[in-house]
Design a protein around this motif. Structure first.
Motif: not given
Length: 753
Positions: A545, A547-548, A555, A643-645, A680-681, A684, A698
């Protein structure tokens, strides 16, 4: 002892069970008893502390003594009876029954009969005198009881009582009380009448006959009384009076077993000078022979070896050097007799089975052995330890190592030690200090590096917060990662598919814990299969999974990166490391893990720090990373942007390939849908700390918008957005982008810009 190590703690019955070398003492004691022949009784006392083996020695001595068929042994348990009259009656009745059962001669039968008569007379007299002591004031002043006196006045015992009473003065009595006295006398009359019918002999005459019959015996009669220290003070008094009153019988040996200090205290409470009174009764006092430390430890270690033999998972990782230190400094102070050994090992075997693990032990065997010692002998100290887990394991995030903190932790340790029984406090303190080297900075001014802490974790030591709870819950917590799982994963590292399948089925928290715990196993990763291991660890970053990381928590992908780097560092040659990565990346497109490796390498080169890779290998890896990542992005642009990254990837493309990341975004963000994904990406997450505790907020950095897509381009897309058509997360992202653009137009900068 059964297969779980439970011991029944019963005294031994035979010489072949003797583990402590007491047989010789028991044989000598039996020989001394067998050789006794005198006109008076012999009273022997065998004294010793609780659990010292008195009853075992008694059993061995009786076995030796009773080997001669003509020797008679009578074991009498006084604590089964209460009251002077019951004690006397039961004693002589028991002796009578035993003689009747064992001695079929005429003398034996007669001795059994007169002993029974003697006991009844003593009992009747005791009851009578007790009753008169209760009703004496009423009796002296009452004419109502005259009719009852005639029933038993001719009985010898009654005559004695009447002679005593005749000198008293008359006292008044109520009618009800006199009736109670009348009933008492009527009941006693029936018993005395029966006694008279059986035998008209007086007590003195019966005693004389008993002496004559006992004197004819060729061997002494052994009467054993055990557990005298269980009696109440009044019962102790009655028992010793019974023995003292019958010491003139020939060929009788009394063997009394008790803990001397307890009996002396009981006699003191009963109105005697305990030690002096015992000296008048006991002619041959013996103490249980001292038990050598070597013999006791031999029994203890034999039982511990048996436990480990049955638990190969524990035995396989048993640290003998560590055990020697913990035992000598701490555990050795807790064992004084066999009962201590049996109490301890009985439950230890059970708890070892609970925590044995499927493939490997879930605990450190030495730590479990030591904590079981505290649980058995100092349970309050053991129970208090979980309340101070953070202090004992040194796991507090904000823990300071200053004098104030030293004082606080010292007080905690002393408070735990103080809960132990006085005799065990020194041992309890030593066990705690041995098991928790995390306290050495307090008591020894010594601290340890990360590799030592990693070894403690790998060994599942109680001093590690990750494994602390299982020692007190005596089970593996449901949410906790087992050592058996870690062992299995270590073996599966060369098999990327199976390894990743197991991780994929764990939740994010479990994935993080697994990867974190595997750090302490890196030295066990197979070097001979390094290419396969590197390939697996690259793939791990893609299946866990994402996440930062936060300030306090890494993570799962970052944990995978750390595992890979630590494993690569086991190879001394930087070129070897580069070659392993290049070959593995051809099969395993682990972008997340490789990105972090390359970022660390680039940072080290900028700061002129030692590097992990050789120059040629580093350049090849950068090129391969950029080429393959862009190909992946072009294959599915929407998935890449989502992608979350994503933001980190494009920054890395910018750095490694002269702005390739920004160029790709400008080429691909050509629709409102893709711009919303980009927005959305770009969001922060931050954390603020106020009076109500931490709270999340945020934001979007202006620099991110400007560098990756451009301020004007972003503004153009914002003007085209129809917010009513957006999802809530998308609407919030667009609002944050618009807020950042507004700050830019106003010339404002926030802390995160």
């Amino acid at each position: 002892m059964d297969d779980l190590g439970f011991a029944d703690d019963r005294p031994i019955e035979a010489h072949d069970q003797d583990l402590l070398g007491r047989s010789t003492f028991a044989k000598n004691l039996a020989a001394a008893i067998a050789g006794w022949k005198n006109k008076e009784s012999l009273v022997i006392a065998l004294t010793g502390a609780w659990g010292s083996g008195k009853s075992s020695i008694k059993n061995l001595a009786i076995q030796e003594f009773a080997a001669n068929p003509s020797h008679e042994v009578i074991e009498y348990n006084p604590w089964e009876w209460t009251g002077q009259e019951k004690l006397s009656s039961s004693f002589f009745n028991e002796v009578s029954l035993a003689i009747k059962r064992k001695d079929k001669s005429e003398d034996g039968k007669q001795l059994a009969k007169v002993l029974r008569q003697y006991g009844r007379k003593l009992s009747a007299g005791a009851v009578l005198m007790e009753g008169f002591a209760k009703y004496l004031p009423l009796f002296l002043g009452s004419a109502l009881v005259t009719s009852y006196l005639s029933v038993w006045a001719e009985n010898p015992v009654a005559q004695t009582v009447m002679a005593v009473l005749s000198g008293g003065s008359a006292l008044a009595a109520s009618a009800a009380a006199l009736k109670r006295l009348a009933r008492f006398l009527s009941d006693r009359a029936e018993g005395l009448d029966q006694s008279a019918k059986e035998n008209e002999l007086t007590l003195s005459e019966i005693r004389g006959e008993i002496r004559t019959l006992l004197a004819k015996r060729e061997h002494p009669l052994l009467i054993v009384m055990d557990d005298i220290d269980r009696l109440s003070p009044d019962q102790m008094k009655a028992l010793f009076q019974l023995v003292k009153g019958n010491m003139d019988f020939p060929n009788v040996v009394f063997l009394l077993l008790f803990q001397r200090d307890i009996v002396e205290q009981g006699l003191e409470l009963a109105g005697f000078k305990g030690a002096e009174y015992l000296e008048k009764i006991i002619q041959a006092p013996f103490s249980v022979p001292a038990l050598s430390t070597e013999r006791l430890e031999a029994v203890l270690f034999e039982r511990l070896d048996a436990i480990l033999t049955n638990e190969p998972q524990l035995a396989g990782k048993f640290d003998t050097d560590y055990w020697t230190g913990v035992y000598r400094k701490g555990l050795s102070q807790f064992f004084h007799n066999l009962r201590d050994v049996y109490r301890y090992t009985s439950t230890l075997a059970f708890h070892c089975r609970l925590l044995r693990g499927a493939d490997v032990a879930e605990i450190n065997a030495v730590d479990l052995f030591a904590l079981e010692c505290l649980r058995t002998f100092a349970p309050a100290s053991y129970d208090a330890m979980p309340q101070h887990k953070v202090a004992l394991t040194g796991s507090g995030l904000l823990m300071r190592q200053d004098q104030t903190e030293k004082g606080r932790i010292t007080d905690i340790v002393q408070s735990i030690v103080a809960l132990a029984p006085q005799d065990y406090r020194s041992g309890a303190e030593q066990i705690i200090k041995q098991l928790f080297p995390t306290l050495d900075w307090v008591f020894k001014n010594t601290t340890y590096d990360g590799s030592t802490h990693g070894r403690w974790l790998r060994e599942s030591r109680v001093c590690r917060v990750e494994t602390f709870d299982r020692y007190f819950e005596l089970a593996l917590p449901i949410s906790e990662v087992s050592n058996s799982l870690l062992h299995s994963l270590t073996l599966l590292l060369p098999d990327s598919e199976r390894f990743c399948d197991i991780l994929r089925n764990q939740n994010e928290s479990q994935q993080k814990t697994v990867l974190e715990r595997l750090e302490s196993y890196v030295d066990d990763f197979p070097l001979e299969q390094s290419s396969a291991v590197v390939e697996t660890l690259l793939n791990v970053g893609e299946v866990v999974s994402g996440r930062e990381s936060s300030i306090t928590s890494l993570s799962p992908p970052v944990q995978a990166f750390r595992l890979l780097r630590f494993f690569l560092l086991r190879h001394d040659d930087p070129a070897t490391r580069s070659g392993l990565l290049l070959r593995a990346f051809e099969n395993a497109k682990g972008y997340l893990v490789l990105e972090r490796l390359l970022s660390l390498e680039a940072s080290s080169r900028r700061e002129a720090k030692p590097t992990d890779l050789d120059d040629a290998g580093f350049e090849q890896l950068k090129l391969m990373f950029v080429t393959d990542l862009l190909a992946q992005a072009n294959h599915n642009p929407e998935a890449f942007i989502a992608h979350w990254n994503f933001i980190s990837f494009v920054h890395r493309l910018n750095y490694f390939a002269d702005g390739a990341g920004s160029q790709w975004i400008k080429q691909q963000v050509t629709t409102l849908e893709r711009f919303v994904l980009f927005a959305e990406a770009a969001v922060n997450k931050g954390t603020s700390y106020g009076g109500n505790g931490p709270s999340a907020f945020y934001f979007v950095r202006i620099a991110t918008l400007d560098e990756l897509l451009g301020i004007e381009t972003c503004q153009g897309w914002i003007e085209k957005i129809q917010r009513a058509e957006l999802t809530e997360p998308a609407r919030q992202a667009i609002d944050l982008v618009e807020d950042a653009l507004g700050r830019h137009q106003r010339g404002e900068k926030s802390d995160y810009d």
